[in-house]
Design a protein around this motif. Structure first.
Motif, PDB file in Angstrom:
ATOM      1  N   UNK A  24      -1.199  -4.419  -1.897  1.00 44.15           N
ATOM      2  CA  UNK A  24      -0.210  -4.790  -0.886  1.00 44.15           C
ATOM      3  C   UNK A  24       0.874  -3.743  -0.832  1.00 44.15           C
ATOM      4  N   UNK A  25       1.699  -3.796   0.222  1.00 42.55           N
ATOM      5  CA  UNK A  25       2.758  -2.808   0.449  1.00 42.55           C
ATOM      6  C   UNK A  25       4.141  -3.411   0.236  1.00 42.55           C
ATOM      7  N   UNK A  26       5.038  -2.591  -0.305  1.00 43.69           N
ATOM      8  CA  UNK A  26       6.421  -3.005  -0.540  1.00 43.69           C
ATOM      9  C   UNK A  26       7.322  -2.712   0.654  1.00 43.69           C
ATOM     10  N   UNK A  27       6.888  -3.070   1.845  1.00 46.02           N
ATOM     11  CA  UNK A  27       7.720  -2.830   3.013  1.00 46.02           C
ATOM     12  C   UNK A  27       6.881  -2.687   4.256  1.00 46.02           C
ATOM     13  N   UNK A  28       7.504  -2.338   5.381  1.00 38.30           N
ATOM     14  CA  UNK A  28       6.763  -2.126   6.623  1.00 38.30           C
ATOM     15  C   UNK A  28       6.026  -0.795   6.588  1.00 38.30           C
ATOM     16  N   UNK A  74      -3.493  -4.571   4.672  1.00 35.58           N
ATOM     17  CA  UNK A  74      -2.833  -3.528   5.457  1.00 35.58           C
ATOM     18  C   UNK A  74      -1.885  -4.166   6.459  1.00 35.58           C
ATOM     19  N   UNK A  75      -0.904  -4.854   5.892  1.00 36.07           N
ATOM     20  CA  UNK A  75       0.077  -5.601   6.671  1.00 36.07           C
ATOM     21  C   UNK A  75       1.464  -5.282   6.138  1.00 36.07           C
ATOM     22  N   UNK A  76       2.443  -5.190   6.990  1.00 36.74           N
ATOM     23  CA  UNK A  76       3.808  -4.967   6.531  1.00 36.74           C
ATOM     24  C   UNK A  76       4.210  -6.044   5.516  1.00 36.74           C
ATOM     25  N   UNK A 102       1.788  18.716   3.156  1.00 38.74           N
ATOM     26  CA  UNK A 102       0.789  19.534   3.831  1.00 38.74           C
ATOM     27  C   UNK A 102      -0.058  18.721   4.793  1.00 38.74           C
ATOM     28  N   UNK A 103      -0.372  17.476   4.407  1.00 40.23           N
ATOM     29  CA  UNK A 103      -1.292  16.651   5.186  1.00 40.23           C
ATOM     30  C   UNK A 103      -0.554  15.536   5.923  1.00 40.23           C
ATOM     31  N   UNK A 104      -1.212  15.006   6.942  1.00 40.48           N
ATOM     32  CA  UNK A 104      -0.715  13.813   7.615  1.00 40.48           C
ATOM     33  C   UNK A 104      -0.994  12.612   6.717  1.00 40.48           C
ATOM     34  N   UNK A 105      -0.157  11.609   6.807  1.00 41.31           N
ATOM     35  CA  UNK A 105      -0.353  10.425   5.991  1.00 41.31           C
ATOM     36  C   UNK A 105       0.382   9.244   6.615  1.00 41.31           C
ATOM     37  N   UNK A 106       0.037   8.060   6.170  1.00 35.60           N
ATOM     38  CA  UNK A 106       0.760   6.860   6.562  1.00 35.60           C
ATOM     39  C   UNK A 106       1.887   6.617   5.579  1.00 35.60           C
ATOM     40  N   UNK A 107       2.936   5.957   6.063  1.00 29.70           N
ATOM     41  CA  UNK A 107       4.125   5.783   5.244  1.00 29.70           C
ATOM     42  C   UNK A 107       4.583   4.324   5.217  1.00 29.70           C
ATOM     43  N   UNK A 108       5.386   4.024   4.188  1.00 29.33           N
ATOM     44  CA  UNK A 108       5.990   2.696   4.027  1.00 29.33           C
ATOM     45  C   UNK A 108       7.481   2.899   3.828  1.00 29.33           C
ATOM     46  N   UNK A 109       8.284   1.975   4.324  1.00 24.38           N
ATOM     47  CA  UNK A 109       9.740   2.018   4.157  1.00 24.38           C
ATOM     48  C   UNK A 109      10.121   0.932   3.155  1.00 24.38           C
ATOM     49  N   UNK A 131      -3.472  -6.536  10.402  1.00 26.16           N
ATOM     50  CA  UNK A 131      -2.629  -7.634  10.849  1.00 26.16           C
ATOM     51  C   UNK A 131      -1.167  -7.303  10.610  1.00 26.16           C
ATOM     52  N   UNK A 132      -0.300  -8.137  11.129  1.00 26.08           N
ATOM     53  CA  UNK A 132       1.141  -7.977  10.949  1.00 26.08           C
ATOM     54  C   UNK A 132       1.641  -9.065  10.008  1.00 26.08           C
ATOM     55  N   UNK A 133       2.608  -8.707   9.151  1.00 18.95           N
ATOM     56  CA  UNK A 133       3.101  -9.670   8.179  1.00 18.95           C
ATOM     57  C   UNK A 133       4.596  -9.621   7.993  1.00 18.95           C
ATOM     58  N   UNK A 134       5.091 -10.603   7.236  1.00 17.38           N
ATOM     59  CA  UNK A 134       6.508 -10.725   6.900  1.00 17.38           C
ATOM     60  C   UNK A 134       6.629 -11.044   5.416  1.00 17.38           C
ATOM     61  N   UNK A 135       7.778 -10.770   4.786  1.00 19.50           N
ATOM     62  CA  UNK A 135       7.941 -11.050   3.361  1.00 19.50           C
ATOM     63  C   UNK A 135       7.659 -12.510   3.012  1.00 19.50           C
ATOM     64  N   UNK A 136       6.782 -12.736   2.044  1.00 20.21           N
ATOM     65  CA  UNK A 136       6.508 -14.077   1.566  1.00 20.21           C
ATOM     66  C   UNK A 136       5.795 -14.966   2.557  1.00 20.21           C
TER      67      UNK A 136
END
Length: 203
Positions: free
Chosen positions: A147-151, A113-115, A165-172, A67-72
């Motif tokens: 939870x994630x600290x960003x998008x 798994x939401x921003x 070395x490997x592919x991965x998902x990232x957070x900003x 899903x998609x999310x927003x802070x708070x």
């Protein structure tokens, strides 16, 4: 057999979250480029095989709530438009997962798994915090919640920096829209991305 589940809280019939079919397929297509080589079963709310799929997931593995999310924000949304009418409150998300077959004896990890899922806002707890509290109140005591600290990026990325070395998902985590530790627009931090495992919090 898949060792992870990507769970969508909307039904396939609603057609609201159809983007996750291609996104999760891309995860499986790219698994050999990743360190863990994890494979995902995609489960939508009200899928006919939801219960057997979720109950077949071994202890210690992970369920990713899509899903998609927003802070708070205590809702998540099926797409980037974040249309309030299409959003689901944390308790509805949890109830759908429970109805889909999650059992209290399962011991594992649920990833929101939401921003911004670990990011609170003024007077509002983070989405992942609300999920963890609600689920524990329902008797799900053997699960930890992330939870994630960003998008977060929705796909595995080809490494573009030395040492990856490997592919991965990232957070900003220093995204300019983040209210607690935001970077000024145009700053170098605005585009700074790190592996998702380094920008997460367990509840």
């Amino acid at each position: 057999m898949a060792d992870r589940i990507a769970y969508v809280s909307w039904s396939r019939a609603s057609n609201l979250a159809s983007e996750y079919v291609a996104k999760v397929q891309s995860w499986n297509d790219d698994k050999d480029q990743t360190h863990g080589k994890h494979e995902y079963d995609l489960v939508f709310y009200q899928d006919a095989n939801a219960k057997p799929t979720i109950r077949a997931l071994q202890f210690g593995h992970r369920i990713y709530i899509k899903g998609h999310g927003q802070p708070g924000d205590h809702k998540i949304y099926p797409n980037n438009s974040c249309n309030n009418a299409e959003g689901l409150m944390y308790n509805d998300v949890c109830d759908h997962l429970i109805e889909s077959g999650l059992q209290k004896r399962w011991a594992g990890v649920i990833v929101c798994d939401n921003c911004y899922s670990a990011v609170p806002n003024t007077g509002m707890q983070a989405f992942a915090a609300k999920v963890s509290q609600y689920m524990r109140g329902k008797g799900y005591l053997l699960i930890s919640f992330i939870g994630y600290f960003g998008p977060a990026t929705s796909a595995y990325d080809v490494p573009d920096r030395a040492g990856h070395k490997y592919w991965h998902r990232e957070v900003r985590p220093f995204d300019e829209d983040m209210p607690l530790i935001g970077a000024k627009a145009g700053s170098n931090l605005e585009q700074w991305r790190i592996k998702s495992k380094w920008a997460q919090f367990r509840f």
